[in-house]
Design a protein around this motif. Structure first.
Motif, PDB file in Angstrom:
ATOM      1  N   ASP A 336       7.684  66.317  86.278  1.00 19.12           N
ATOM      2  CA  ASP A 336       6.394  66.177  87.074  1.00 19.12           C
ATOM      3  C   ASP A 336       6.126  64.830  87.668  1.00 19.12           C
ATOM      4  O   ASP A 336       5.090  64.363  88.291  1.00 19.12           O
ATOM      5  N   GLN A 337       7.063  63.790  87.434  1.00 18.14           N
ATOM      6  CA  GLN A 337       7.031  62.626  87.890  1.00 18.14           C
ATOM      7  C   GLN A 337       7.967  62.112  89.077  1.00 18.14           C
ATOM      8  O   GLN A 337       8.196  61.219  89.577  1.00 18.14           O
ATOM      9  N   ARG A 338       8.656  63.303  89.677  1.00 21.32           N
ATOM     10  CA  ARG A 338       9.662  62.840  90.687  1.00 21.32           C
ATOM     11  C   ARG A 338       8.964  62.634  91.852  1.00 21.32           C
ATOM     12  O   ARG A 338       8.130  63.373  92.396  1.00 21.32           O
ATOM     13  N   ASP A 339       9.426  61.506  92.716  1.00 19.72           N
ATOM     14  CA  ASP A 339       8.999  61.172  94.012  1.00 19.72           C
ATOM     15  C   ASP A 339      10.115  61.024  94.715  1.00 19.72           C
ATOM     16  O   ASP A 339      10.060  60.215  95.606  1.00 19.72           O
ATOM     17  N   GLU A 340      11.369  61.563  94.557  1.00 20.76           N
ATOM     18  CA  GLU A 340      12.219  61.624  95.435  1.00 20.76           C
ATOM     19  C   GLU A 340      13.206  62.803  95.381  1.00 20.76           C
ATOM     20  O   GLU A 340      13.065  63.822  94.591  1.00 20.76           O
ATOM     21  N   VAL A 341      13.789  63.076  96.725  1.00 11.07           N
ATOM     22  CA  VAL A 341      14.524  64.353  96.573  1.00 11.07           C
ATOM     23  C   VAL A 341      15.931  63.905  97.328  1.00 11.07           C
ATOM     24  O   VAL A 341      15.934  62.826  98.271  1.00 11.07           O
ATOM     25  N   ASP A 412      -0.201  58.546  97.730  1.00 14.75           N
ATOM     26  CA  ASP A 412      -0.381  59.470  96.943  1.00 14.75           C
ATOM     27  C   ASP A 412       0.719  60.529  96.733  1.00 14.75           C
ATOM     28  O   ASP A 412       1.378  60.814  97.629  1.00 14.75           O
ATOM     29  N   THR A 413       1.217  60.795  95.459  1.00 14.54           N
ATOM     30  CA  THR A 413       2.244  61.768  95.275  1.00 14.54           C
ATOM     31  C   THR A 413       2.124  63.171  95.795  1.00 14.54           C
ATOM     32  O   THR A 413       2.799  63.945  96.383  1.00 14.54           O
ATOM     33  N   MET A 414       0.826  63.411  95.658  1.00 17.27           N
ATOM     34  CA  MET A 414       0.418  64.967  96.247  1.00 17.27           C
ATOM     35  C   MET A 414       0.581  65.155  97.838  1.00 17.27           C
ATOM     36  O   MET A 414       1.135  66.042  98.327  1.00 17.27           O
ATOM     37  N   GLU A 415       0.294  64.052  98.449  1.00 16.49           N
ATOM     38  CA  GLU A 415       0.213  64.037  99.885  1.00 16.49           C
ATOM     39  C   GLU A 415       1.797  63.969 100.226  1.00 16.49           C
ATOM     40  O   GLU A 415       2.079  64.764 101.292  1.00 16.49           O
ATOM     41  N   ARG A 417       4.241  65.229  98.489  1.00 17.16           N
ATOM     42  CA  ARG A 417       4.693  66.510  98.352  1.00 17.16           C
ATOM     43  C   ARG A 417       4.398  67.339  99.239  1.00 17.16           C
ATOM     44  O   ARG A 417       5.111  68.341  99.816  1.00 17.16           O
ATOM     45  N   LYS A 418       3.341  67.380  99.494  1.00 18.25           N
ATOM     46  CA  LYS A 418       2.511  68.354 100.638  1.00 18.25           C
ATOM     47  C   LYS A 418       3.555  68.115 101.923  1.00 18.25           C
ATOM     48  O   LYS A 418       3.798  69.136 102.847  1.00 18.25           O
ATOM     49  N   MET A 419       3.655  66.774 102.503  1.00 19.36           N
ATOM     50  CA  MET A 419       4.058  66.592 103.803  1.00 19.36           C
ATOM     51  C   MET A 419       5.825  66.899 103.565  1.00 19.36           C
ATOM     52  O   MET A 419       6.259  67.559 104.394  1.00 19.36           O
ATOM     53  N   LEU A 420       6.248  66.818 102.291  1.00 21.51           N
ATOM     54  CA  LEU A 420       7.821  67.167 102.462  1.00 21.51           C
ATOM     55  C   LEU A 420       8.123  68.609 102.480  1.00 21.51           C
ATOM     56  O   LEU A 420       9.044  68.996 103.159  1.00 21.51           O
ATOM     57  N   LYS A 421       7.118  69.440 101.552  1.00 21.33           N
ATOM     58  CA  LYS A 421       7.393  70.910 101.661  1.00 21.33           C
ATOM     59  C   LYS A 421       6.933  71.309 102.926  1.00 21.33           C
ATOM     60  O   LYS A 421       7.562  72.324 103.589  1.00 21.33           O
ATOM     61  N   ARG A 422       5.696  71.045 103.503  1.00 20.76           N
ATOM     62  CA  ARG A 422       5.171  71.776 104.825  1.00 20.76           C
ATOM     63  C   ARG A 422       6.131  71.133 106.259  1.00 20.76           C
ATOM     64  O   ARG A 422       6.195  71.792 107.255  1.00 20.76           O
ATOM     65  N   ASN A 423       6.254  69.893 106.094  1.00 24.28           N
ATOM     66  CA  ASN A 423       6.993  69.206 107.406  1.00 24.28           C
ATOM     67  C   ASN A 423       8.073  68.654 107.327  1.00 24.28           C
ATOM     68  O   ASN A 423       8.998  69.202 108.271  1.00 24.28           O
ATOM     69  N   ILE A 424       8.622  68.109 106.478  1.00 27.56           N
ATOM     70  CA  ILE A 424       9.888  67.327 106.600  1.00 27.56           C
ATOM     71  C   ILE A 424      11.163  68.260 106.256  1.00 27.56           C
ATOM     72  O   ILE A 424      12.029  68.317 106.936  1.00 27.56           O
TER      73      ILE A 424
END
Length: 441
Positions: A336-341, A412-415, A417-424
């Motif tokens: 739950d702390q991951r900020d990278e892919v 913000d982490t939630m922002e 993740r949201k951008m990553l999932k929906r857009n990137i």
């Protein structure tokens, strides 16, 4: 009946201790489902963090996931708990080559067989931009059939580690096996340094002792720097001449690995397939058979018919699909702390950068290019925790295969993740070979 305390992740029965180092222990293990024998390297996460070996540990895992070869210890998976990291690897029943040579010199044909296998494995790594940098008999294992297996890539370096002068600058390796240029700290070619170590190993196998040895370390370094050694009388003339070319203190005139493989003494006992595929032009199509040197040297190659097209030069990357077992980010932070892919791509770095710039334009993100292989994307509008900033770095595995890391720097982490999932992620679909942690479909 297994002892529940010895069961690892409900997958492996952990048995006797095989060996240990300063921050890791290796145990014998058995796959509960298949019954296969494995070696399990257990690393203390706290020690890794304390000593500052996080990057080295991650690098070892990455490299072991990239190289698959008959004469290299196969890496099956990596797992982690809050305190430990577990490498599950091929079990080499024959133990270390060191134990064999510590009992005295080897017969010429046996020493040559091991040397052929060693050179084959090292050549394979070098073609993929990987340098071992700590080759020695202790890191060469033997399987139940007496075939050599290179292990312990803890000090390896990828070609990405080179500075602008094209050289590596980290002094490492075991003193008696290390090349003169490594000792000099002036920068060195990782391939040439590995070749030197191979030469020392060959000498040790044929002689039963080290070519450069002295109780005074400074004096030993002097001997290494001057390539001051003497072959015993029983060395074959051809082997003496080959060693003189390998143990050349000048890396610029030191023999290349391709020339070693053309050497008359080295080639004794090799079949024609080996000469054509391993010494010849690397751009030629692979041979039909998997084995090009019997049990001595073999490169895993793809079958002609594949269910999906693999990128060029990917024939040795059978386990680069980056399944969950190779998800390195989870080794040091909780899920739950991951900020990278991370993802892999068969597109050129320039193409990947262009695609990311295109995505940034549509998302109205500011683009700051650091260099040709890294950039920073920044949201112009301030979010809940400041401006969301994302760093992107591209690592070259081969000229046609890249590893890309996308990491949140600020915001913000939630922002993120949201951008990553929906857009990137959807926008990158056409250039992504595989996302790390996901099976390739």
């Amino acid at each position: 009946m297994e002892n529940k305390e010895n069961i690892l992740m409900k997958k492996y029965d952990v048995g006797r201790l095989l060996g240990q180092g300063s921050f890791a222990k290796v145990y014998y293990g058995r796959n509960l489902k298949t019954g296969q024998s494995v070696a399990i390297k257990v690393i203390d996460k706290e020690k890794v963090l304390k000593i500052g070996l996080v990057n080295q540990t991650k690098r070892e895992i990455s490299v072991m996931g990239l190289i698959k070869h008959e004469n290299i210890i196969q890496f099956y998976e990596v797992m982690a708990t809050k305190t430990k990291i577990f490498f599950v690897m091929e079990y080499a029943k024959g133990g270390e080559l060191f134990h064999k040579v510590s009992m005295g010199k080897l017969k010429e044909d046996i020493a040559r067989k091991y040397f052929q296998q060693l050179i084959c494995a090292v050549y394979f790594c070098h073609r993929r931009g990987v340098y071992h940098r700590d080759l020695k008999p202790e890191n060469l294992l033997l399987d139940e059939n007496g075939n050599l297996k290179v292990s312990d890539f803890g000090l390896n370096a990828l070609s990405k580690s080179k500075r602008r002068d094209g050289l590596l600058h980290t002094t490492c390796g075991t003193p008696a096996y290390v090349a003169p240029e490594v000792i000099s700290r002036k920068g060195y070619d990782g391939a040439k340094a590995d070749i030197w170590s191979c030469g020392v190993i060959l000498f040790v196998m044929l002689a039963g002792y080290l070519p450069f040895h002295d109780s005074n370390v400074i004096e030993m370094y002097r001997k290494i720097s001057m390539a001051e050694y003497k072959c015993p009388h029983w060395f074959p003339p051809e082997a003496r001449r080959l060693l003189s070319r390998i143990l050349d203190s000048n890396p610029h005139t030191r023999i290349s690995i391709d020339r070693i493989m053309e050497n008359v003494w080295f080639r004794k006992g090799l079949n024609s397939n080996y000469a054509r595929t391993q010494v010849g032009d690397t751009e030629k199509p692979p041979v039909e058979t998997d084995e090009v040197l019997g049990s001595s040297c073999c490169e895993t190659r793809p079958k002609k018919k594949m269910e999906f097209a693999r990128p060029l030069s990917l024939n040795a990357f059978d386990i680069i699909s980056l399944s969950t077992g190779f998800d390195l980010s989870g080794l040091f932070v909780d899920d739950d702390q991951r900020d990278e892919v991370q993802f892999t791509s068969a597109k050129p770095a320039s193409h990947i950068m262009s695609k990311l710039e295109e995505i940034a334009y549509h998302l109205k993100l500011k683009v700051k290019k650091k260099d040709e292989e890294s950039m920073r994307l920044e949201m112009s509008k301030e979010g809940r925790n400041g401006n969301l900033t994302v760093d992107v770095e591209i690592f070259e595995i081969t000229s046609s295969f890249h590893y890309v890391e996308v990491k949140k720097r600020d915001g913000d982490t939630m922002e993120y993740r949201k951008m990553l999932k929906r857009n990137i992620k959807p926008a990158l679909k056409e250039i992504v070979w595989a996302w790390q942690g996901e099976q390739h479909q």
